[in-house]
Write an enzyme that holds these catalytic residues in place. Sequence first.
Site, PDB file in Angstrom:
ATOM      1  CE1 TYR A  84      12.417  51.432  41.277  1.00 27.43           C
ATOM      2  CE2 TYR A  84      12.356  49.032  41.475  1.00 27.43           C
ATOM      3  CZ  TYR A  84      11.945  50.280  41.902  1.00 27.43           C
ATOM      4  OH  TYR A  84      11.077  50.391  42.961  1.00 27.43           O
ATOM      5  CG  HIS A 118      13.051  45.495  43.939  1.00 22.00           C
ATOM      6  ND1 HIS A 118      11.693  45.475  43.770  1.00 22.00           N
ATOM      7  CD2 HIS A 118      13.324  46.629  44.640  1.00 22.00           C
ATOM      8  CE1 HIS A 118      11.155  46.537  44.337  1.00 22.00           C
ATOM      9  NE2 HIS A 118      12.124  47.253  44.885  1.00 22.00           N
ATOM     10  CB  SER A 127      73.214  42.851  30.897  1.00 25.69           C
ATOM     11  OG  SER A 127      72.844  43.815  29.940  1.00 25.69           O
ATOM     12  NE  ARG A 128      73.966  37.235  30.773  1.00 22.01           N
ATOM     13  CZ  ARG A 128      73.134  36.239  30.475  1.00 22.01           C
ATOM     14  NH1 ARG A 128      72.467  35.632  31.444  1.00 22.01           N
ATOM     15  NH2 ARG A 128      72.967  35.845  29.228  1.00 22.01           N
ATOM     16  CB  THR A 129      72.317  43.589  37.884  1.00 19.07           C
ATOM     17  OG1 THR A 129      71.394  44.340  37.092  1.00 19.07           O
ATOM     18  CG2 THR A 129      73.741  43.942  37.490  1.00 19.07           C
ATOM     19  N   GLY A 130      69.744  41.265  37.592  1.00 17.82           N
ATOM     20  CA  GLY A 130      68.468  40.843  38.168  1.00 17.82           C
ATOM     21  C   GLY A 130      67.447  41.952  38.296  1.00 17.82           C
ATOM     22  CE  LYS A 131      69.050  46.988  34.167  1.00 21.20           C
ATOM     23  NZ  LYS A 131      70.027  45.940  33.771  1.00 21.20           N
ATOM     24  CG  HIS A 185      10.794  45.569  49.366  1.00 21.40           C
ATOM     25  ND1 HIS A 185      10.860  46.692  50.145  1.00 21.40           N
ATOM     26  CD2 HIS A 185      11.075  45.975  48.103  1.00 21.40           C
ATOM     27  CE1 HIS A 185      11.166  47.743  49.401  1.00 21.40           C
ATOM     28  NE2 HIS A 185      11.312  47.343  48.164  1.00 21.40           N
ATOM     29  CD  GLU A 218      14.151  49.674  47.705  1.00 22.65           C
ATOM     30  OE1 GLU A 218      13.596  50.776  47.761  1.00 22.65           O
ATOM     31  OE2 GLU A 218      14.170  48.962  46.675  1.00 22.65           O
TER      32      GLU A 218
END
Length: 349
Positions: free
Chosen positions: A104, A60, A225-229, A58, A50
């Site tokens: 503080y 803390h 299915s199996r399209t890699g999405k 100084h 600070e």
Amino acid sequence: MPSNPKRFQIAAKNYFLTYPNCSLSKEEALDQLQRLQTPTNKKYIKVARELHENGEPHLHVLIQFEGKFNCKNQRFFDLVSPTRSTHFHPNIQGAKSSSDVNSYVDKDGDTIEWGEFQIDARSARGGQQTANDECAEALNRSSKEEALQIIKEKLPKDFLFCYHNLVSNLDRIFTPAPTPFVPPFQLSSFTNVPEDMQEWADDYFGVSAAARPMRYKSIIIEGESRTGKTMWARSLGPHNYLSGHLDFNSRVYSNSALYNVIDDVTPHYLKLKHWKELIGAQRDWQSNCKYGKPVQIKGGIPSIVLCNPGGDTSFQDFLDKEENEALKDWTLYNAVFIKLTEPLYDGTV
């Protein structure tokens, strides 16, 4: 005869130190404090730098020990300049409330810390001090099981009559973060990503967090299915994976994720649950859990919705129904639709 001067001695678990006119950096101070040899282990150190109004720096410092540390040497916490023969002597106090001192020390924000802060029951307002001490001890344990054992031994009434709530609360407090998904394929493996789909990803994942638009549009990807999405969607970054149903339990859902992947969740089910919250990237909403209290969802992230064509799974077919006309208009405004006609990769993913 003059009386002997009072000998210096402080016995405390928590120490609050102030170093006036100290030119050390907070990193240098922390390093020296960590290396101090003490009979009881150090648990936590926070150092704050600070500047006074006159520009003089100084420091803390809050130091927490595992047990009481009896300090009889007022020079024990002195720090030394690494470049010249200068010693920095602190004002030394025992911290009655480490939580208050911690607040503080934090006030200017220029801090560095080591270890894990130990909750201080003296800062808890209201209730019996003994109960606060026991609860603080439980919260400072490293696991749910250890915390429950402390409560069982020292707060048996609460353990007996509030067990269900205790377990539920401790599950939330000690729940580890979901394990990040590690994609089995590199993103570069997906060489046939449609242009609109790639543009959606680049505009969100290719920029810094500060540059991302608020409530970025979601994307609904329909393909066989199996399209890699699924693998493509899960390879983009840290995400929540919601498959088959929606589960917002903190064990599997993280408010720190960048996006959601909603996979094989039927549009009818999503309409009954959180269609607009998830697809609309809405912020700060709640979901009711079947066997627990409502979960607060931070939100504000887009979703990648994955579905197969036809039947009850196609979002496009679902929205084309007459009764969903208003929902369709809303969704077209909040999401991008992609229909895959070929795999996203060359070969097998």
